[in-house]
Design an enzyme around this catalytic site. Structure first.
Site, mmCIF file in Angstrom:
data_model
loop_
_atom_site.group_PDB
_atom_site.id
_atom_site.type_symbol
_atom_site.label_atom_id
_atom_site.label_comp_id
_atom_site.label_asym_id
_atom_site.label_seq_id
_atom_site.Cartn_x
_atom_site.Cartn_y
_atom_site.Cartn_z
ATOM 1 N N PRO A 86 0.624 -0.988 -0.306
ATOM 2 C CA PRO A 86 0.092 -0.176 -0.002
ATOM 3 C C PRO A 86 1.083 1.311 -0.180
ATOM 4 O O PRO A 86 2.071 1.174 0.639
ATOM 5 C CB PRO A 86 -0.980 -0.240 1.698
ATOM 6 C CG PRO A 86 -0.848 -1.441 1.413
ATOM 7 C CD PRO A 86 0.063 -2.041 1.268
ATOM 8 N N CYS A 87 0.776 2.631 -1.247
ATOM 9 C CA CYS A 87 1.511 3.271 -1.044
ATOM 10 C C CYS A 87 1.145 4.356 0.442
ATOM 11 O O CYS A 87 -0.597 4.696 0.394
ATOM 12 C CB CYS A 87 0.756 4.270 -2.432
ATOM 13 S SG CYS A 87 2.003 5.570 -2.442
ATOM 14 N N GLN A 88 1.888 4.190 1.242
ATOM 15 C CA GLN A 88 1.189 5.250 2.688
ATOM 16 C C GLN A 88 1.154 6.875 2.508
ATOM 17 O O GLN A 88 0.193 7.621 3.262
ATOM 18 C CB GLN A 88 2.006 4.778 3.164
ATOM 19 C CG GLN A 88 2.196 3.220 4.156
ATOM 20 C CD GLN A 88 3.222 3.263 4.931
ATOM 21 O OE1 GLN A 88 4.504 2.922 5.107
ATOM 22 N NE2 GLN A 88 2.696 2.394 6.171
ATOM 23 N N GLY A 89 1.499 7.410 1.316
ATOM 24 C CA GLY A 89 1.768 8.397 1.138
ATOM 25 C C GLY A 89 2.548 9.543 2.019
ATOM 26 O O GLY A 89 2.904 10.544 1.992
#
Length: 403
Positions: A86-89
């Site tokens: 997942p791209c956590q940002g």
């Protein structure tokens, strides 16, 4: 002479319910093991693929060398790693990227590539990864992959071009460490029309036969609406959303979101605008993107109800034989997060085909990328493309420089 081909073997990281695994399995690839840390998703995976294939592992803190030893694998022995973090940002730009603990998931994914050293990998992520942290997130990730010896192909995929009946955009990164060119499969049908609504892969094809009766065993239970929710749904025409309803039917949270930028003076472009809330879908188009909120937001094209769990699974191309474990919310999280199996199968077959192609007419590039169908790019995307372009040298040029 034995002409039987060796069966490909793969492991799945961030496996979820197993949408990607199902596609690769259908292409003839054996999934040796899968790793996930959500109990309901693990139960779903093992119910559909076999007991104990998916293990409960926290990929943010695990020891990949230990995992590899438990699987009795040597470095470089596995054919494939599939899945994506997942791209956590959150990120720190520049050289400190790999020291920032907030990037732990992508750090560990890349660490898994180093430890297992598969011949190929396929990583999936949301399109936002292209511009997160001004492109640093994806570029630093690819630079690390290249340092391990992988050539990289990146593309933003429009799923309706690959027989998935929804307008779903995702970024796919494919890597190979043997210098082989990878070309993404040609679309079955190119998306066209306003926001790519024109397609032969429609919602009617996916769920049209589920109108008349419930099938509880496969989570197809049509909700009976009442009260103001029924009023709202009944008032929506095809393609309309909450903003098209009379104000007295708009949900309170919708009205608050729509007006708050006026109250505090924050520009609308920094608020993302008002939410659409309920949306009535069209049978003659691909569905909107299935997320975990779909059964509370997506209204059936011809009936005054929202979609069922099974209808959402159908749009994600899961067969009815694939069952889900957990609460309704947990099931929808699994479905919304999944890579559509139909698309995954096409990717698996394409990887196998490119692996078997021994042609060396074109030297492989360290990176190839295709980030949009649009003729114009946002400033953020332009910046990412500029950084990616700086990585675009051919493999043989890299070897010459190393010598």
């Amino acid at each position: 002479m034995n002409t039987q081909k060796k069966q490909w073997r793969a492991i799945s990281l961030f496996a979820g319910a197993g949408g990607c695994s199902l596609g690769f399995k259908n292409a003839g690839i054996k999934i040796l093991a899968a790793f996930e840390n959500a109990d309901a998703a693990i139960a779903t995976y093992n119910m559909n693929f076999g007991a104990n294939i998916c293990q409960n592992v926290d990929l943010e803190s695990c020891d990949f060398l230990q995992l590899r030893n438990e699987l009795r694998l040597q470095r470089g022995e596995i054919d494939l790693i599939i899945g994506g973090p997942p791209c956590q940002g959150f990120t720190t730009a520049g050289n400190r990227f790999w020291d920032d603990p907030r990037n732990k998931l992508v750090q560990n994914y890349v660490q898994a590539l180093e430890v297992f050293y598969p011949r190929w990998f396929m990583m999936e992520n949301v399109e936002g990864i292209l511009t997160t942290a001004s492109g640093t997130y994806v570029v630093e990730c690819i630079k690390k992959m290249i340092s391990f010896g992988y050539t990289i192909s990146l593309k933003k995929i429009y799923m309706q071009e690959y027989a998935v009946p929804q307008r779903r955009k995702r970024v796919i990164i494919v890597g190979n460490r043997e210098g082989k060119n990878f070309e993404f499969p040609e679309p079955i049908e190119r998306a066209s029309g306003a926001i790519y609504k024109d397609s032969s892969f429609t919602l009617r094809d996916a769920i049209g036969d589920l109108e008349t009766h419930d099938i509880p065993k496969i989570d197809h239970i049509r909700k009976v609406e009442s009260g103001i929710q029924l009023e709202r749904i009944s008032a929506l025409k095809i393609g309309q959303t909450m903003k098209d309803l009379p104000e007295h039917l708009q949900h309170d949270s919708f009205k608050r979101r729509a007006s708050r930028r006026v109250c505090d003076g924050t520009p609308s472009e920094k608020r993302g605008g008002a939410p659409s809330g309920l949306k009535r879908l069209s049978y003659n188009e691909p569905s909107l993107t299935i997320t975990s909120a779909a059964p509370s937001e997506f209204v059936h094209p011809t009936q005054n109800r929202t979609l069922t769990i099974r209808e959402c699974a159908r749009v994600q191309t899961f067969p009815d034989s694939f069952l889900f474990c957990g609460t309704d919310a947990q099931k929808m999280l699994q479905i919304g997060n999944a890579i559509p199996p139909v698309f995954a199968e096409q990717m698996a077959k394409q990887i196998i085909m490119c692996d078997e192609n021994t042609s060396d007419e074109e030297p492989p590039s360290l990176t190839k990328f295709d980030v949009t169908k649009a003729s114009a790019k946002s400033p953020a995307l332009q910046k990412t493309c500029k950084m990616l372009s700086s990585l675009q040298i051919h493999k043989y040029e890299q070897m010459r420089m190393e010598v």
